[in-house]
Design a protein around this motif. Structure first.
Motif, PDB file in Angstrom:
ATOM      1  N   SER A 145      49.397  -0.197 -90.118  1.00 29.36           N
ATOM      2  CA  SER A 145      49.761  -1.547 -90.734  1.00 29.36           C
ATOM      3  C   SER A 145      50.641  -0.001 -91.436  1.00 29.36           C
ATOM      4  CB  SER A 145      48.878  -2.133 -91.284  1.00 29.36           C
ATOM      5  OG  SER A 145      47.691  -1.727 -92.467  1.00 29.36           O
ATOM      6  N   ASN A 167      52.675  -2.325 -82.922  1.00 25.58           N
ATOM      7  CA  ASN A 167      51.689  -2.025 -83.906  1.00 25.58           C
ATOM      8  C   ASN A 167      52.212  -2.808 -85.222  1.00 25.58           C
ATOM      9  OD1 ASN A 167      49.662   0.162 -83.738  1.00 25.58           O
ATOM     10  ND2 ASN A 167      51.090   1.135 -83.268  1.00 25.58           N
ATOM     11  N   LEU A 195      53.121  -1.970 -88.132  1.00 26.99           N
ATOM     12  CA  LEU A 195      54.128  -1.249 -89.048  1.00 26.99           C
ATOM     13  C   LEU A 195      55.029  -2.352 -89.748  1.00 26.99           C
ATOM     14  CD1 LEU A 195      54.128   2.068 -86.766  1.00 26.99           C
ATOM     15  CD2 LEU A 195      52.605   1.758 -88.679  1.00 26.99           C
ATOM     16  N   ASN A 227      57.326  -3.729 -84.309  1.00 25.18           N
ATOM     17  CA  ASN A 227      56.549  -4.020 -85.070  1.00 25.18           C
ATOM     18  C   ASN A 227      57.081  -4.801 -86.565  1.00 25.18           C
ATOM     19  OD1 ASN A 227      54.666  -1.395 -85.859  1.00 25.18           O
ATOM     20  ND2 ASN A 227      56.311  -0.762 -84.233  1.00 25.18           N
ATOM     21  N   ASN A 279      61.414  -5.699 -84.112  1.00 21.46           N
ATOM     22  CA  ASN A 279      61.738  -5.835 -85.215  1.00 21.46           C
ATOM     23  C   ASN A 279      62.471  -6.374 -86.076  1.00 21.46           C
ATOM     24  OD1 ASN A 279      59.564  -3.502 -85.788  1.00 21.46           O
ATOM     25  ND2 ASN A 279      60.963  -2.466 -84.221  1.00 21.46           N
TER      26      ASN A 279
END
Length: 405
Positions: free
Chosen positions: A170, A191, A193, A215, A239
């Protein structure tokens, strides 16, 4: 070595030749010794080892290589492995190791390769790994690592490969990663992020692969990524990136794959993308883009063009008929209008064509030349005329239009 054999169920290994026998230890399977009979390498990958790694391995002071990958090892990574001052390669990947990565691994000053991927490791990435000045490859992917990426990884001046994908990381991408001048591959995919893509990543002059997909990244795509002259693959898909596609991406002369799908990008597709002479894969679907530039017809090596589910309007450029190597063309769910250009009939290698969900009119007979076509969808368009008879059996979504005689 006896403790290691017993702890990892040596009697059940695929190959345990020589182990615990009177034979010189250098003749034990997977073991290499130096001239003084000191163990310098243990390579027991894919050998059905089971159980925990014993802490006694940390006593092998002369060990240079330890490869226990692709086994059934469990339990924690012993912190005592941090005592192996001469170790240059450590591969524990593809096991069932759990708990946290011991920070003591940051003591391995001579380590050049560290692979702990595909285990059940959790907790944070130890910032102490930033002390591994000789590290060239770091793979921690496919674990359960969480928390932010430590900025100390930006100290790894010799690193060429960094893979932290498929974890639960994160926080933001540390801008310090832009200091990794020798990096050729960076994967932070899948992830949690967030935040912006740091423009400092544009400093990675040797980077050939950048994967940040899956992410929660937001904000614009930094135009500085256009400085990555050696980049061959760029994947920023899935994203929350917004704003226009920077025209500077058209400077990536070595790019072969570009995936920006599944974001909130808006504005026109830059005509500069037509400069990407080595591009074979262009995927921009599920955004809010407008307009197809005719310059995309210059992409002579392109095999895959997916621009569906955007706000594309206007006609389909006839120049797309120049894409002689194209096998898949997906322009569905846009607002494209006008007739289907007959030039698309020149796409001799095309196997899949989806133009559904637009405002197209008229089916050119030249589409009947597409001898390799196995899938064609023209549904949800105000079509008129007839479908080339040679396509019968390969087409769906014609709205009941007849086949031409």
């Amino acid at each position: 070595m006896v403790s290691f054999y017993n702890a990892t169920s040596g009697e059940g290994w695929l190959n345990n030749s020589g182990w615990l026998s009177s034979a010189p230890i250098g003749q034990w399977y997977g073991v290499t010794t130096d001239a003084d009979s000191r163990v310098i390498s243990i390579e027991l990958d894919s050998n059905q080892l089971r159980g925990p790694i014993p802490s006694e391995l940390g006593n092998l002071a002369n060990l240079l290589e330890l490869d226990l990958s692709d086994n059934g090892l469990s339990g924690p990574i012993p912190s005592e492995l941090g005592n192996l001052a001469n170790l240059s390669s450590l591969d524990l990947s593809d096991n069932g190791l759990g708990r946290a990565i011991p920070p003591e691994l940051g003591n391995l000053a001579n380590l050049s390769e560290l692979d702990l991927s595909d285990n059940g490791l959790g907790g944070a990435i130890p910032p102490e790994l930033g002390n591994l000045a000789n590290l060239s490859s770091l793979d921690l992917s496919d674990n359960g690592l969480g928390r932010p990426i430590p900025s100390e990884l930006g100290n790894l001046a010799n690193l060429s490969e960094l893979d932290l994908g498929f974890n639960g990381l994160s926080g933001p991408i540390p801008p310090e990663l832009g200091n990794l001048a020798n990096l050729s591959s960076l994967s932070l995919s899948n992830n949690g992020l967030g935040g912006a893509i740091p423009p400092e990543l544009g400093n990675l002059a040797n980077l050939s692969s950048l994967r940040l997909w899956g992410n929660g990244l937001s904000g614009p795509i930094p135009p500085e990524l256009g400085n990555l002259a050696n980049l061959s693959s760029l994947d920023l898909s899935d994203n929350g990136l917004s704003g226009p596609i920077p025209p500077e991406l058209g400077n990536l002369a070595n790019l072969s794959s570009l995936d920006l799908s599944g974001n909130q990008l808006s504005g026109p597709i830059p005509p500069e993308l037509g400069n990407l002479a080595k591009l074979t894969w262009l995927t921009l679907y599920n955004n809010q883009l407008s307009g197809i530039p005719p310059e995309l017809g210059n992409l002579a090596k392109l095999r895959w063009l997916h621009l569906g589910n955007n706000g594309l309007s206007g006609p389909i450029p006839p120049e797309l008929g120049n894409l002689a190597n194209l096998s898949s063309l997906y322009l569905a769910d846009n607002g494209l209008s006008g007739p289907i250009p007959p030039e698309l009939g020149n796409l001799a290698k095309l196997t899949s064509l989806d133009l559904s969900g637009n405002q197209l009119s008229g089916i050119p007979p030249e589409l009947g030349n597409l001898a390799k076509l196995t899938s064609l969808d023209l549904g949800d368009n105000p079509l008129s005329g007839c479908v080339p008879g040679s396509l019968q059996g390969h087409i769906s979504g014609t709205g009941g239009l007849p086949y031409c005689p």
